[in-house]
Enzyme design. Structure first.
Site, PDB file in Angstrom:
ATOM      1  N   ARG A 165     -44.372 -30.721  43.393  1.00  0.00           N
ATOM      2  CA  ARG A 165     -45.040 -30.043  42.395  1.00  0.00           C
ATOM      3  C   ARG A 165     -44.323 -28.820  41.900  1.00  0.00           C
ATOM      4  O   ARG A 165     -44.674 -27.774  41.351  1.00  0.00           O
ATOM      5  CB  ARG A 165     -46.635 -29.465  42.787  1.00  0.00           C
ATOM      6  N   SER A 239     -56.456 -29.679  39.916  1.00  0.00           N
ATOM      7  CA  SER A 239     -56.104 -28.985  40.953  1.00  0.00           C
ATOM      8  C   SER A 239     -55.802 -27.400  40.658  1.00  0.00           C
ATOM      9  O   SER A 239     -54.776 -27.364  40.143  1.00  0.00           O
ATOM     10  CB  SER A 239     -54.910 -29.469  42.308  1.00  0.00           C
ATOM     11  N   GLU A 334     -51.702 -23.453  41.068  1.00  0.00           N
ATOM     12  CA  GLU A 334     -50.984 -24.631  40.299  1.00  0.00           C
ATOM     13  C   GLU A 334     -50.762 -24.560  38.803  1.00  0.00           C
ATOM     14  O   GLU A 334     -49.678 -24.485  38.206  1.00  0.00           O
ATOM     15  CB  GLU A 334     -51.522 -25.827  40.646  1.00  0.00           C
TER      16      GLU A 334
HETATM   17  P1  FAD Z   1     -49.359 -27.989  29.560  1.00  0.00           P
HETATM   18  O1  FAD Z   1     -50.652 -27.595  30.232  1.00  0.00           O
HETATM   19  O2  FAD Z   1     -49.523 -28.157  28.065  1.00  0.00           O
HETATM   20  O3  FAD Z   1     -48.237 -27.068  30.095  1.00  0.00           O
HETATM   21  C1  FAD Z   1     -47.803 -27.025  31.309  1.00  0.00           C
HETATM   22  C2  FAD Z   1     -46.685 -26.090  31.420  1.00  0.00           C
HETATM   23  O4  FAD Z   1     -45.645 -26.968  30.931  1.00  0.00           O
HETATM   24  C3  FAD Z   1     -46.434 -25.070  30.400  1.00  0.00           C
HETATM   25  O5  FAD Z   1     -45.970 -23.797  31.046  1.00  0.00           O
HETATM   26  C4  FAD Z   1     -45.943 -25.372  29.269  1.00  0.00           C
HETATM   27  O6  FAD Z   1     -45.260 -24.380  28.451  1.00  0.00           O
HETATM   28  C5  FAD Z   1     -44.805 -26.359  29.744  1.00  0.00           C
HETATM   29  N1  FAD Z   1     -44.454 -27.475  28.862  1.00  0.00           N
HETATM   30  C6  FAD Z   1     -45.300 -28.712  28.436  1.00  0.00           C
HETATM   31  N2  FAD Z   1     -44.515 -29.286  27.789  1.00  0.00           N
HETATM   32  C7  FAD Z   1     -43.369 -28.943  27.563  1.00  0.00           C
HETATM   33  C8  FAD Z   1     -42.055 -29.039  26.796  1.00  0.00           C
HETATM   34  N3  FAD Z   1     -42.030 -30.429  26.153  1.00  0.00           N
HETATM   35  N4  FAD Z   1     -41.108 -28.510  27.220  1.00  0.00           N
HETATM   36  C9  FAD Z   1     -40.851 -27.272  27.871  1.00  0.00           C
HETATM   37  N5  FAD Z   1     -42.100 -26.954  28.435  1.00  0.00           N
HETATM   38  C10 FAD Z   1     -43.344 -27.611  28.505  1.00  0.00           C
HETATM   39  N6  FAD Z   1     -51.028 -33.137  37.885  1.00  0.00           N
HETATM   40  C11 FAD Z   1     -50.220 -33.719  38.804  1.00  0.00           C
HETATM   41  O7  FAD Z   1     -49.240 -33.591  39.215  1.00  0.00           O
HETATM   42  N7  FAD Z   1     -50.960 -35.091  39.267  1.00  0.00           N
HETATM   43  C12 FAD Z   1     -52.435 -35.185  39.148  1.00  0.00           C
HETATM   44  O8  FAD Z   1     -52.714 -36.211  39.615  1.00  0.00           O
HETATM   45  C13 FAD Z   1     -52.960 -34.333  38.291  1.00  0.00           C
HETATM   46  N8  FAD Z   1     -54.282 -34.613  37.861  1.00  0.00           N
HETATM   47  C14 FAD Z   1     -54.773 -33.902  36.968  1.00  0.00           C
HETATM   48  C15 FAD Z   1     -56.202 -34.378  36.693  1.00  0.00           C
HETATM   49  C16 FAD Z   1     -56.767 -33.521  35.759  1.00  0.00           C
HETATM   50  C17 FAD Z   1     -58.434 -33.776  35.577  1.00  0.00           C
HETATM   51  C18 FAD Z   1     -56.218 -32.233  35.194  1.00  0.00           C
HETATM   52  C19 FAD Z   1     -56.893 -31.674  33.920  1.00  0.00           C
HETATM   53  C20 FAD Z   1     -55.046 -31.996  35.394  1.00  0.00           C
HETATM   54  C21 FAD Z   1     -54.277 -32.984  36.475  1.00  0.00           C
HETATM   55  N9  FAD Z   1     -52.789 -32.690  36.604  1.00  0.00           N
HETATM   56  C22 FAD Z   1     -52.317 -33.435  37.486  1.00  0.00           C
HETATM   57  C23 FAD Z   1     -52.379 -31.422  36.006  1.00  0.00           C
HETATM   58  C24 FAD Z   1     -51.568 -31.628  34.740  1.00  0.00           C
HETATM   59  O9  FAD Z   1     -52.234 -32.837  34.109  1.00  0.00           O
HETATM   60  C25 FAD Z   1     -50.005 -32.154  34.757  1.00  0.00           C
HETATM   61  O10 FAD Z   1     -49.448 -30.985  35.237  1.00  0.00           O
HETATM   62  C26 FAD Z   1     -49.525 -32.406  33.475  1.00  0.00           C
HETATM   63  O11 FAD Z   1     -48.190 -32.704  33.242  1.00  0.00           O
HETATM   64  C27 FAD Z   1     -49.467 -31.105  32.279  1.00  0.00           C
HETATM   65  O12 FAD Z   1     -49.118 -31.760  31.106  1.00  0.00           O
HETATM   66  P2  FAD Z   1     -49.504 -30.958  29.590  1.00  0.00           P
HETATM   67  O13 FAD Z   1     -48.710 -31.763  28.816  1.00  0.00           O
HETATM   68  O14 FAD Z   1     -51.024 -30.779  29.472  1.00  0.00           O
HETATM   69  O15 FAD Z   1     -48.897 -29.609  30.042  1.00  0.00           O
HETATM   70  P1  NAP Z   2     -57.279 -36.863  48.319  1.00  0.00           P
HETATM   71  O1  NAP Z   2     -57.006 -38.476  48.406  1.00  0.00           O
HETATM   72  O2  NAP Z   2     -58.839 -36.642  48.717  1.00  0.00           O
HETATM   73  O3  NAP Z   2     -56.173 -36.264  49.363  1.00  0.00           O
HETATM   74  C1  NAP Z   2     -56.474 -34.956  49.536  1.00  0.00           C
HETATM   75  C2  NAP Z   2     -55.162 -34.060  49.724  1.00  0.00           C
HETATM   76  O4  NAP Z   2     -54.539 -34.715  50.692  1.00  0.00           O
HETATM   77  C3  NAP Z   2     -54.072 -34.487  48.438  1.00  0.00           C
HETATM   78  O5  NAP Z   2     -53.757 -33.547  48.080  1.00  0.00           O
HETATM   79  C4  NAP Z   2     -52.988 -35.312  49.150  1.00  0.00           C
HETATM   80  O6  NAP Z   2     -51.787 -34.609  48.685  1.00  0.00           O
HETATM   81  C5  NAP Z   2     -53.024 -35.352  50.486  1.00  0.00           C
HETATM   82  N1  NAP Z   2     -52.825 -36.503  51.309  1.00  0.00           N
HETATM   83  C6  NAP Z   2     -53.855 -37.663  51.162  1.00  0.00           C
HETATM   84  N2  NAP Z   2     -52.882 -38.685  51.751  1.00  0.00           N
HETATM   85  C7  NAP Z   2     -51.937 -38.254  52.181  1.00  0.00           C
HETATM   86  C8  NAP Z   2     -50.832 -38.882  52.889  1.00  0.00           C
HETATM   87  N3  NAP Z   2     -50.954 -40.165  53.262  1.00  0.00           N
HETATM   88  N4  NAP Z   2     -49.588 -38.251  52.875  1.00  0.00           N
HETATM   89  C9  NAP Z   2     -49.593 -36.989  52.551  1.00  0.00           C
HETATM   90  N5  NAP Z   2     -50.745 -36.378  52.100  1.00  0.00           N
HETATM   91  C10 NAP Z   2     -51.894 -36.957  51.427  1.00  0.00           C
HETATM   92  O7  NAP Z   2     -56.803 -36.315  47.072  1.00  0.00           O
HETATM   93  P2  NAP Z   2     -57.463 -36.167  45.391  1.00  0.00           P
HETATM   94  O8  NAP Z   2     -57.780 -34.770  45.115  1.00  0.00           O
HETATM   95  O9  NAP Z   2     -58.395 -37.183  45.452  1.00  0.00           O
HETATM   96  O10 NAP Z   2     -56.385 -36.565  44.642  1.00  0.00           O
HETATM   97  C11 NAP Z   2     -55.573 -38.016  44.818  1.00  0.00           C
HETATM   98  C12 NAP Z   2     -54.372 -37.769  44.299  1.00  0.00           C
HETATM   99  O11 NAP Z   2     -54.164 -37.370  42.599  1.00  0.00           O
HETATM  100  C13 NAP Z   2     -53.249 -36.812  44.947  1.00  0.00           C
HETATM  101  O12 NAP Z   2     -51.916 -37.283  45.074  1.00  0.00           O
HETATM  102  C14 NAP Z   2     -53.372 -35.652  44.236  1.00  0.00           C
HETATM  103  O13 NAP Z   2     -52.186 -34.913  44.502  1.00  0.00           O
HETATM  104  C15 NAP Z   2     -53.438 -36.171  42.633  1.00  0.00           C
HETATM  105  N6  NAP Z   2     -54.198 -35.184  41.905  1.00  0.00           N
HETATM  106  C16 NAP Z   2     -53.700 -34.149  41.402  1.00  0.00           C
HETATM  107  C17 NAP Z   2     -54.037 -33.195  40.788  1.00  0.00           C
HETATM  108  C18 NAP Z   2     -53.373 -31.859  40.230  1.00  0.00           C
HETATM  109  O14 NAP Z   2     -54.133 -31.335  39.323  1.00  0.00           O
HETATM  110  N7  NAP Z   2     -52.302 -31.558  40.583  1.00  0.00           N
HETATM  111  C19 NAP Z   2     -55.492 -33.269  40.253  1.00  0.00           C
HETATM  112  C20 NAP Z   2     -56.258 -34.684  40.662  1.00  0.00           C
HETATM  113  C21 NAP Z   2     -55.366 -35.440  41.689  1.00  0.00           C
HETATM  114  P3  NAP Z   2     -50.992 -34.701  47.376  1.00  0.00           P
HETATM  115  O15 NAP Z   2     -51.603 -33.920  46.410  1.00  0.00           O
HETATM  116  O16 NAP Z   2     -49.618 -34.163  47.899  1.00  0.00           O
HETATM  117  O17 NAP Z   2     -50.801 -36.175  47.075  1.00  0.00           O
END
Ligand code: FAD
Ligand code: NAP
Length: 339
Positions: A165, A239, A334
């Site tokens: 991340r 998250s 995050e």
């Molecule tokens: P923004 O929120 O608009 O921007 C985020 C950052 O990136 C800011 O600093 C912005 O300046 C920069 N940025 C955006 N676009 C550009 C560009 N074109 N050039 C330079 N900088 C830029 N993330 C995960 O990794 N895994 C998940 O499973 C996941 N699940 C999510 C679920 C929910 C319900 C929500 C709300 C979020 C989740 N996220 C997850 C977080 C988020 O969706 C990601 O980080 C996503 O990539 C952000 O995209 P955005 O376009 O909304 O970025």
């Molecule tokens: P989950 O399945 O309840 O698992 C909880 C956490 O355990 C996750 O964060 C995941 O890490 C870790 N995990 C589970 N199984 C794993 C394995 N076999 N090996 C290593 N790590 C493991 O998680 P959840 O909240 O429902 O999310 C599901 C997936 O969506 C995850 O990958 C999570 O990262 C992603 N997600 C991300 C965001 C965001 O905003 N970043 C929001 C929602 C969901 P990892 O997170 O490293 O996978």
């Protein structure tokens, strides 16, 4: 054509629906308009903030300077060698619609990353990941504009220094580049990644006759919808904390005290803890106050029900303090906070 607006509300441009305004605002849908916007701001000595879908930001106050809303479109197959495909995507493309489009075209590899909010251009910023797959595993290169010089450049995976991340764009590259396109490495031959426990469990329950990328995408969407609040209904930024990675000695001490602690050993000998477990165990799940709170089903997700950025960060800080004092583990935010 460049259209600069003033005092624009960003409440509908961030998924936490936080009230904040941009001093100046423009939408860019071509590289040329983006360059014009960057030069316009540079001439006036204004700060530049790039917004994608606003799903990973916390807006604390009004944003001074120019906010650029990314809208550069385009999805195209650049070249194919055997099964291997290079697909170039404009930074303004919606990530989930891109995943669906690739599946419809028979370009596989993004299925585990279904339903992640936001735009393609933001995907490299935190090396988006879910269900056992990370963007870096599907990444070939990106194109960007260097903000101070307005020069165009191309960056490889090595240049992006992807981590968990994490990337160069959260460190030395922060606020230095606007990503304009991302080129992905996909395949015409499905290679399914089914190791993630929640995905496996959902597949066992479905007991499908055939495993296909489209089915994986469908199941990922189903699991996500069952656990995560839809930002359109309950504003959130996914998250709120990164999963902390700790030394195995500290993990051994913690697991002896908390046998149900959720941790995953990493290749480098460290252990990744589920931040959601820590927040839940510290007693925060479902807590609501001052219009902000912790989601009932997923303790890692903070929600906004009419509060503001300051209240949200105060809550996040209190959660971090309590996790630190109970487990000795530091939580890192995050989303990017805009002060
Ligand atoms: P923004 O929120 O608009 O921007 C985020 C950052 O990136 C800011 O600093 C912005 O300046 C920069 N940025 C955006 N676009 C550009 C560009 N074109 N050039 C330079 N900088 C830029 N993330 C995960 O990794 N895994 C998940 O499973 C996941 N699940 C999510 C679920 C929910 C319900 C929500 C709300 C979020 C989740 N996220 C997850 C977080 C988020 O969706 C990601 O980080 C996503 O990539 C952000 O995209 P955005 O376009 O909304 O970025
Ligand atoms: P989950 O399945 O309840 O698992 C909880 C956490 O355990 C996750 O964060 C995941 O890490 C870790 N995990 C589970 N199984 C794993 C394995 N076999 N090996 C290593 N790590 C493991 O998680 P959840 O909240 O429902 O999310 C599901 C997936 O969506 C995850 O990958 C999570 O990262 C992603 N997600 C991300 C965001 C965001 O905003 N970043 C929001 C929602 C969901 P990892 O997170 O490293 O996978």
């Amino acid at each position: 054509m460049l259209d600069i607006q003033t005092a624009v509300s960003l409440q509908t441009f961030n998924t936490l629906a936080l009230p904040a305004r941009a001093e100046f605002f423009c939408r860019v849908d071509t590289d040329e308009t983006l360059l014009e916007a960057l030069r316009w701001a540079r001439d006036k000595g204004l700060r530049i903030t790039v917004l994608g879908g606003g799903s990973n930001v916390v807006l604390l106050n009004d944003i001074p300077g120019l906010v650029i809303s990314m809208a550069i479109p385009g999805i195209g197959l650049q070249h194919q060698i055997g099964d291997q495909l290079a697909v170039r995507v404009g930074a303004g493309e919606n990530w989930h619609l891109l995943v669906q489009r690739t599946l419809a075209e028979g370009w596989y590899g993004l299925e585990n990353l279904s339903l992640i909010p936001g735009l393609a251009g933001a995907a490299p910023i935190q090396n988006i990941g879910a269900y056992g797959v990370e963007l870096s595993e599907r990444f070939l290169s990106l194109e960007a504009i260097h903000i101070p010089s307005t020069e165009r450049l191309s960056m490889s995976a090595d240049d992006c220094r992807f981590g968990y991340r994490d990337s160069f764009f959260k460190h030395a590259g922060r606020d230095q580049y606007v990503i304009t396109s991302v080129t992905l490495s996909l395949s015409s031959k499905p290679q399914l990644h089914l190791d993630y426990p929640a995905l496996q469990q959902a597949l066992v329950e479905r007991n499908p006759t055939e495993l296909t990328p489209a089915l994986i995408s469908e199941v990922v969407c189903e699991v996500r919808r069952s656990k995560l609040p839809d930002p359109a209904v309950l504003p959130n930024a996914g998250s709120f904390f990164k999963n902390p990675v700790i030394a195995k000695e500290q993990y051994a001490r913690l697991i002896s005290q908390y046998p149900d602690l959720v941790g995953y050993p990493q290749a480098d000998g460290l252990v990744k803890l589920a931040a959601g477990w820590l927040v839940d165990r510290a007693g925060w799940k479902g807590v609501m106050r001052d219009g902000v709170g912790v989601h009932q089903q997923q303790a890692l997700v903070l929600v906004n029900r009419g509060g503001d950025g300051a209240k949200l960060l105060a809550l996040a800080d209190e959660i971090s303090q309590s996790v630190l004092s109970q487990f000795g583990v530091t939580l890192e935010l995050e989303p990017r906070v805009y002060p």
